[in-house]
Enzyme design. Structure first.
Site: not given
Ligand SMILES: [Zn+2]
Length: 369
Positions: A116, A156, A169
């Site tokens: 993350h 982005n 992502h």
């Molecule tokens: Zn995450």
């Protein structure tokens, strides 16, 4: 690379791309999701000749969730996310809140890593190569959908760009038409080919830039430069030296070299704005920001030849197009953003405060030693 395709509880497709060929992906999505209802509609502006995707269902989309509710992290215990398995390398799935859907195309999300707190620049070369392979595979698969004419892979990064999820992502938009920017490039290609008796404009631009002062980095198979008429404060165009129309046509040598070149570019982007100077600049301006300035926001955009017919662009074929990546930031100096204001938004005339030669110089100064 191993690819495993599955379906989420609401019927959307999800594909795992794994580094290890013996990876098994059998975990089922346990969420009680209703089937997705998407009402995206493409409307044509007859005066401008462009198209707008009207997507009202997007208003309800996930907006800055807390990190422990991130929908792009793998599922952990009873915390169910978009990714049913408890880990992944790269995963791609259909966007739950797509701007384009059904006859209007398709939108996908590409999770670069299950970590993350990482960013693309933190990936290993092996992971970055896996992302490249996933982009390539998606381009191939989406190009076969009857409603799709052009595939656009992009990232982005940063809240200042409007990113609503912090997890690293990107996205893929598959459009049912040739996009206006690509159409402009194809028109310029056609005009130049006609005027010069067959010269390729992409080749001419690349040759000229590589002989000039705006080169940012050059390797055996890839070259990056700040374009002569850069629109954005810091803008780099990355080209494979052998012209190919799309990701599918990249040869193995270029694919192998891509990770080191791209990761280096992204790392330089994070060094453009020296964070120690940010405080000083903030103090001079009497502003509050500075010390905790977030990493450089950027947009990374792959330009690929469309898959539809090109007959409106006289004498131009798909093979005339040059695959390239445009990487740019909207930040012009520490704590200050370039907004698309009156001239840009009202008239499509960009005003750039950073001379492209200076931007290129800065991007060479911050090279990894
Ligand atoms: Zn995450």
């Amino acid at each position: 690379m191993k690819k495993t395709s599955t379906r989420l509880a609401d019927g959307r497709e999800l594909i795992y791309y794994d580094l290890r060929d013996d990876t098994v992906r059998g975990v089922v999505d346990r969420r009680p999701l209703d089937r997705t209802v998407t009402t995206s509609e493409i409307r044509r502006d007859v005066l401008l000749g462009d198209s707008v995707a009207i997507a009202s269902h997007r208003q309800g989309r996930t907006y800055h969730p807390p990190a422990d509710e991130c929908p792009l992290c793998p599922t952990r215990g009873e915390r169910l996310s978009e990714i049913p398995d408890s880990s992944y390398d790269v995963v791609v799935f259909e966007n739950r809140f797509p701007s384009l859907a059904g006859d209007s195309g398709r939108c996908e999300v590409v999770c670069f890593t299950s970590d993350h707190d990482a960013s693309f620049a933190d990936l290993t070369e092996e992971q970055a190569r896996l992302v490249l392979d996933a982009w390539t595979d998606r381009t191939s698969e989406l190009s076969h959908l009857p409603s799709v004419e052009q595939v656009f892979c992009f990232e982005n990064r940063g809240e200042e760009i409007g990113v609503t999820l912090g997890h690293p992502h990107g996205q893929i938009y598959a459009y049912p038409f040739t996009t206006p920017r690509t159409a402009l490039m194809l028109s310029s290609l056609a005009a130049h080919k006609e005027a010069t008796g067959g010269e390729n404009l992409f080749d001419a631009v690349l040759e000229k830039e590589l002989a000039g002062e705006r080169v940012v980095l050059e390797d055996e198979h890839w070259a990056a430069f700040v374009p002569y008429a850069a629109h954005w404060p810091y803008e780099v165009h990355l080209y494979p030296k052998r012209r190919v129309p799309d990701l599918l046509a990249l040869d193995e040598a270029a694919r192998t070299e891509f990770p080191q070149v791209y990761l280096e570019l992204l790392r330089r982007f994070d060094r453009i704005f020296d964070r120690r100077d940010a405080g000083k600049e903030g103090a001079r301006d009497g502003a509050e920001e500075g010390a905790g300035e977030p990493p450089t926001p950027y947009i990374a955009a792959w330009h690929q030849a469309p898959f539809g017919a090109l007959e409106e662009f006289d004498g131009v074929t798909r093979d005339d197009f040059a695959l390239h990546l445009e990487l740019f930031t909207i930040r012009r100096t520490s704590g200050k953003l370039k907004f698309l204001a009156g001239s840009e938004s009202g008239m499509s005339v960009f005003i750039n405060d950073v001379p492209p030669e200076r931007a290129a110089e800065r991007l060479r100064e911050v090279a990894s030693s």
